[in-house]
Write a protein that holds these residues in place. Structure first.
Motif, short mmCIF file in Angstrom:
data_model
loop_
_atom_site.label_atom_id
_atom_site.label_comp_id
_atom_site.label_asym_id
_atom_site.label_seq_id
_atom_site.Cartn_x
_atom_site.Cartn_y
_atom_site.Cartn_z
N PRO A 190 -18.45 -34.87 53.26
CA PRO A 190 -18.09 -33.81 54.19
C PRO A 190 -18.79 -32.51 53.87
CG PRO A 190 -16.37 -34.07 52.59
CD PRO A 190 -17.36 -35.15 52.30
N LYS A 191 -18.93 -31.67 54.88
CA LYS A 191 -19.53 -30.35 54.68
C LYS A 191 -18.48 -29.30 54.37
CE LYS A 191 -23.52 -31.39 57.58
NZ LYS A 191 -24.36 -30.98 58.72
N VAL A 192 -17.24 -29.58 54.67
CA VAL A 192 -16.16 -28.68 54.30
C VAL A 192 -15.08 -29.50 53.62
CG1 VAL A 192 -16.58 -27.06 56.18
CG2 VAL A 192 -15.02 -28.97 56.54
N SER A 193 -14.29 -28.84 52.79
CA SER A 193 -13.22 -29.54 52.10
C SER A 193 -11.89 -28.90 52.43
CB SER A 193 -13.45 -29.51 50.59
OG SER A 193 -13.20 -28.23 50.07
N ALA A 194 -10.83 -29.63 52.11
CA ALA A 194 -9.50 -29.15 52.44
C ALA A 194 -9.12 -27.92 51.65
CB ALA A 194 -8.49 -30.26 52.20
N HIS A 216 -9.21 -33.12 57.79
CA HIS A 216 -9.19 -34.42 58.45
C HIS A 216 -9.86 -34.36 59.82
CE1 HIS A 216 -7.71 -38.43 59.43
NE2 HIS A 216 -7.25 -37.96 60.57
N THR A 217 -9.75 -33.21 60.49
CA THR A 217 -10.32 -33.06 61.83
C THR A 217 -11.79 -32.68 61.82
OG1 THR A 217 -8.15 -32.33 62.62
CG2 THR A 217 -10.03 -31.85 64.04
N MET A 218 -12.17 -31.77 60.89
CA MET A 218 -13.51 -31.19 60.92
C MET A 218 -14.29 -31.44 59.63
SD MET A 218 -13.53 -29.60 63.90
CE MET A 218 -14.81 -28.34 63.79
N GLY A 219 -13.95 -32.48 58.89
CA GLY A 219 -14.58 -32.70 57.58
C GLY A 219 -16.08 -32.84 57.62
N ASN A 220 -16.62 -33.48 58.67
CA ASN A 220 -18.07 -33.69 58.78
C ASN A 220 -18.71 -32.74 59.77
OD1 ASN A 220 -18.48 -35.89 56.94
ND2 ASN A 220 -17.34 -37.18 58.37
N ALA A 221 -18.03 -31.69 60.15
CA ALA A 221 -18.54 -30.78 61.16
C ALA A 221 -19.67 -29.91 60.62
CB ALA A 221 -17.42 -29.89 61.68
N THR A 222 -20.54 -29.50 61.52
CA THR A 222 -21.61 -28.57 61.17
C THR A 222 -21.07 -27.14 61.24
OG1 THR A 222 -22.37 -28.37 63.46
CG2 THR A 222 -23.30 -30.16 62.14
N PHE A 223 -21.91 -26.20 60.82
CA PHE A 223 -21.54 -24.79 60.87
C PHE A 223 -21.25 -24.36 62.30
CE2 PHE A 223 -22.37 -20.21 60.74
CZ PHE A 223 -21.63 -19.84 59.63
N ALA A 224 -22.08 -24.85 63.26
CA ALA A 224 -21.86 -24.50 64.67
C ALA A 224 -20.55 -25.05 65.18
CB ALA A 224 -23.03 -25.02 65.51
N ASP A 225 -20.22 -26.28 64.80
CA ASP A 225 -18.96 -26.89 65.23
C ASP A 225 -17.76 -26.07 64.75
OD1 ASP A 225 -20.37 -28.98 66.36
OD2 ASP A 225 -20.29 -30.20 64.55
N ILE A 226 -17.80 -25.67 63.48
CA ILE A 226 -16.68 -24.91 62.91
C ILE A 226 -16.58 -23.54 63.57
CG2 ILE A 226 -15.75 -23.95 60.78
CD1 ILE A 226 -17.21 -26.14 59.26
N ALA A 227 -17.74 -22.90 63.80
CA ALA A 227 -17.74 -21.59 64.45
C ALA A 227 -17.14 -21.68 65.85
CB ALA A 227 -19.16 -21.04 64.50
N MET A 228 -17.54 -22.72 66.60
CA MET A 228 -16.99 -22.91 67.93
C MET A 228 -15.49 -23.18 67.87
SD MET A 228 -17.32 -23.15 71.22
CE MET A 228 -19.08 -23.33 71.58
N PHE A 229 -15.06 -23.96 66.88
CA PHE A 229 -13.65 -24.31 66.73
C PHE A 229 -12.81 -23.05 66.50
CE2 PHE A 229 -9.96 -26.08 64.44
CZ PHE A 229 -9.60 -27.10 65.31
N PHE A 230 -13.28 -22.18 65.61
CA PHE A 230 -12.52 -20.96 65.33
C PHE A 230 -12.53 -20.00 66.51
CE2 PHE A 230 -12.50 -22.34 60.96
CZ PHE A 230 -11.33 -21.78 60.47
N THR A 231 -13.62 -19.96 67.26
CA THR A 231 -13.65 -19.14 68.47
C THR A 231 -12.64 -19.65 69.48
OG1 THR A 231 -15.95 -18.42 68.22
CG2 THR A 231 -15.07 -18.45 70.44
N MET A 232 -12.52 -20.98 69.61
CA MET A 232 -11.54 -21.56 70.52
C MET A 232 -10.12 -21.26 70.07
SD MET A 232 -13.30 -22.74 72.92
CE MET A 232 -11.97 -23.50 73.83
N ILE A 233 -9.91 -21.18 68.74
CA ILE A 233 -8.59 -20.79 68.23
C ILE A 233 -8.25 -19.37 68.67
CG2 ILE A 233 -7.32 -20.21 66.12
CD1 ILE A 233 -8.67 -22.59 64.80
N GLY A 234 -9.24 -18.47 68.59
CA GLY A 234 -9.03 -17.10 69.05
C GLY A 234 -8.72 -17.03 70.53
N ILE A 235 -9.41 -17.84 71.34
CA ILE A 235 -9.15 -17.88 72.78
C ILE A 235 -7.75 -18.42 73.06
CG2 ILE A 235 -9.85 -18.96 74.95
CD1 ILE A 235 -12.73 -18.88 73.94
N CYS A 236 -7.38 -19.48 72.33
CA CYS A 236 -6.04 -20.05 72.48
C CYS A 236 -4.97 -19.02 72.14
CB CYS A 236 -5.89 -21.28 71.57
SG CYS A 236 -4.25 -22.03 71.57
#
Length: 350
Positions: free
Chosen positions: A342-346, A203-223
């Motif tokens: 979407p580029k990714v699915s649930a 629901h949050t990242m359904g239309n995200a690009t590969f770069a968006d998802i990579a950045m998102f997961f990196t931010m999860i690691g930082i968090c």
């Protein structure tokens, strides 16, 4: 004509090889991370929460490694990576509002899911845990029906029934014939929370690009690295988890975390650049790999009831992959968001 035919055959063989690599890679890393985590547990180390925090911190490498790898790729979906690294979506991942409202909740769900699953391995075999976790697609479909109003399909209702039937058999075997009751409960909790965070991520990242998802997961690691360490410290200080830092098997934990990072990378790459079915099939392949390891390494015996349960869950998992003829209203597998594919699915993460 011959050159054209040769080109088509070459592309087909290349795509087939990529699909096989993706399926085996996901299955192998999925099973490998579980088996390594199982090996790490001992009377002198029961730091499941420490391992979850440690392995999640490795996600910091996701964005820099994926950007480095993108420089050696020629595929269009990867070439777009460089263009989107400075996009509004990628930059928004760094703002405080996004960090608090999206990154932190997902990080908490990610850690809770992994903690429950890894804790269940102390009472279950890797085969049982991976089979129970594979019923996650059934819960995702149930959530999609109630949350996203997805239409009810006969094939997927049957898939849900088969998955729950297989889980019921495993529940019976693991609670009646040996004391694995808490392991089943924990693994079931992990499966449910995984379903929630997959739907949340979609629901949050359904239309995200590969770069968006990579950045998102990196931010999860930082968090995880910055905000979750007090939880690990309190668990150790209060005696909830007992271990001595010098006796922690850092080598095994590092290998397991590396497997997990590679698994996440393959899942994201597969969801964006190949077929979503590769991710699902790779997860399913992890079950027979765990069976082989459990038999050879731990001499685990499989009764006919357990084999029936595994086959039932596998059949339900495969039925869930059958596409519907009208994909315009699909939610879990090929859903559209605001009229866009979407580029990714649930169902891509686990």
């Amino acid at each position: 004509m011959r050159k054209f035919a040769a080109m088509v055959v070459g592309n087909t063989c290349k795509q087939t090889a990529i699909n096989i690599f993706m399926i085996l890679g996901i299955g192998g890393t999925w099973a490998g991370s579980m088996q390594l985590a199982t090996c790490a547990y001992s009377p002198s180390f029961d730091g499941v929460l420490l391992y979850v925090w440690f392995s999640t911190a490795w996600l910091i490498l996701f964005f820099p490694v994926s950007r480095f790898c993108s420089r050696f790729q020629k595929k269009e979906c990867i070439l777009e990576y460089e263009k989107t690294c400075d996009s509004v979506h990628a930059i928004n991942a760094l703002c405080l509002k996004t960090f608090l409202t999206k990154v932190c909740p997902f990080c908490a769900l990610w850690m809770l899911t992994n903690y429950l699953f890894l804790q269940s391995l102390t009472g279950l075999t890797a085969t049982d845990a991976s089979a129970i976790y594979s019923t996650c697609s059934a819960y995702i479909y149930i959530l999609s029906v109630f949350v996203f109003q997805e239409s009810v399909l006969t094939a997927r209702v049957i898939a849900v029934f088969l998955s729950l039937f297989g889980f019921a058999i495993l529940w019976h075997l693991d609670t009646v014939f040996h004391p694995g009751f808490m392991g089943v409960i924990l693994c079931l909790g992990s499966t449910v929370t995984a379903s929630v965070y997959k739907v949340f991520f979609y629901h949050t990242m359904g239309n995200a690009t590969f770069a968006d998802i990579a950045m998102f997961f990196t931010m999860i690691g930082i968090c995880d690295l910055l905000l979750m360490w007090p939880v690990v410290f309190c668990a150790s200080y209060t005696g909830y988890e007992s271990y001595i830092i010098k006796e922690v098997p850092w080598t095994i934990l590092s290998l397991a975390a590396l497997f997990g990072l590679f698994l996440t990378f393959l899942v994201i790459f597969g969801s964006v650049c190949t077929s979503h079915a590769n991710i699902s099939l790779g997860t399913l392949v992890g079950i027979p790999i765990n069976i082989v390891v459990d038999i050879l390494a731990y001499e685990v015996a499989f009764s006919w009831l357990k084999i029936l349960a595994l086959l039932s869950i596998g059949a339900g998992f495969i039925l869930m992959l059958i596409p519907r003829s009208d994909t315009s209203k699909e939610v879990c597998q090929d859903c559209t968001i605001n009229g866009k594919q979407p580029k990714v699915s649930a169902t891509c993460f686990g």
